[in-house]
Motif scaffolding. Structure first.
Motif, PDB file in Angstrom:
ATOM      1  N   ASN A  12       3.162  24.271 -32.687  1.00  0.00           N
ATOM      2  CA  ASN A  12       2.047  23.825 -33.529  1.00  0.00           C
ATOM      3  C   ASN A  12       0.737  24.549 -33.263  1.00  0.00           C
ATOM      4  O   ASN A  12      -0.321  23.938 -33.288  1.00  0.00           O
TER       5      ASN A  12
ATOM      6  N   ARG B  18       2.698  13.717 -26.949  1.00  0.00           N
ATOM      7  CA  ARG B  18       1.700  14.235 -27.881  1.00  0.00           C
ATOM      8  C   ARG B  18       0.661  13.143 -28.133  1.00  0.00           C
ATOM      9  O   ARG B  18       0.995  12.068 -28.606  1.00  0.00           O
TER      10      ARG B  18
ATOM     11  N   ASP C 122      -2.152  17.269 -35.269  1.00  0.00           N
ATOM     12  CA  ASP C 122      -1.326  16.845 -36.392  1.00  0.00           C
ATOM     13  C   ASP C 122      -0.887  15.382 -36.317  1.00  0.00           C
ATOM     14  O   ASP C 122      -0.097  14.937 -37.147  1.00  0.00           O
TER      15      ASP C 122
ATOM     16  N   HIS D 255      -0.551  25.389 -30.633  1.00  0.00           N
ATOM     17  CA  HIS D 255      -1.227  24.885 -29.431  1.00  0.00           C
ATOM     18  C   HIS D 255      -1.083  25.937 -28.343  1.00  0.00           C
ATOM     19  O   HIS D 255       0.015  26.200 -27.853  1.00  0.00           O
TER      20      HIS D 255
ATOM     21  N   GLU E  68      -2.908  16.636 -29.779  1.00  0.00           N
ATOM     22  CA  GLU E  68      -2.153  17.014 -30.979  1.00  0.00           C
ATOM     23  C   GLU E  68      -2.981  16.725 -32.223  1.00  0.00           C
ATOM     24  O   GLU E  68      -3.203  15.564 -32.571  1.00  0.00           O
TER      25      GLU E  68
END
Length: 190
Positions: free
Chosen positions: A111, A132, A96, A113, A94
């Motif tokens: 996101n 995540r 973010d 992904h 992740e």
């Protein structure tokens, strides 16, 4: 079922994108599981784990297609084993989240992904649990793809390995306490 996302092959083993595979490998090692077999396009191992006081079988899965198409093998394995989306926990990188931060989450956005998008497309739902694993954003103007696929060395590799262990802890919390409680304890969210 715990599904770690990553890319197959030695050249990807020590990359940020493979934190899902590293987490699943850490879980297998903790449980003394050394036997993996190919099933429905995934590498699969089984272990017995005490989930909420009850000893249950947990399937560990690593889809062997590339990240962007991981939903195909995972959905095939789920159909074969009669596992619903609510019974899976997907472990992924992740950007973010800051590097080293690990959070549980249920449902929500993808996101950008591509691995999550592939899974959501094949399962026709975003309603599945996730762990995540924060890898942070690429420095400067580096492209995300270059950042997540760069081989890690030195301190970056040590941080990656520590994050895989922390992620395995969160997965175990999800199994032991349930996803909702693990989310509460890790500060995750929807």
């Amino acid at each position: 079922m715990v599904c770690g996302l990553g890319n197959p092959g030695a050249e990807y083993e020590r990359t940020r994108h493979n934190i899902g595979f590293a987490t699943v490998d850490a879980l297998a090692q903790r449980e003394g599981v050394g036997y993996w077999k190919s099933e429905a396009g995934c590498e699969v191992a089984r272990l017995k784990h005490r989930c909420g006081g009850e000893l249950r079988e947990v399937v560990l899965a690593k889809p062997q297609s590339y990240m962007n198409t991981s939903g195909g093998p995972l959905s095939k394995l789920m159909r074969q084993l009669h596992v619903s989306p609510q019974q899976i926990l997907v472990v992924h990188d992740e950007v973010d989240l800051p590097a080293g931060v690990v959070r549980a989450k249920f449902g929500g956005g993808l996101n950008a992904h591509n691995g999550l998008r592939s899974i959501a497309d094949k399962l026709r739902t975003r309603d599945f649990a996730r762990v995540r694993c924060g890898i942070g954003r690429p420095p400067g103007r580096m492209q995300v793809a270059d950042y997540v696929l760069r081989e890690l060395k030195g301190g970056f590799l040590e941080e990656f390995e520590a994050t895989a262990q922390d992620s395995a802890d969160v997965v175990e919390a999800c199994l032991d306490l349930g996803v909702e409680e693990a989310i509460r304890r890790t500060g995750g969210g929807r």
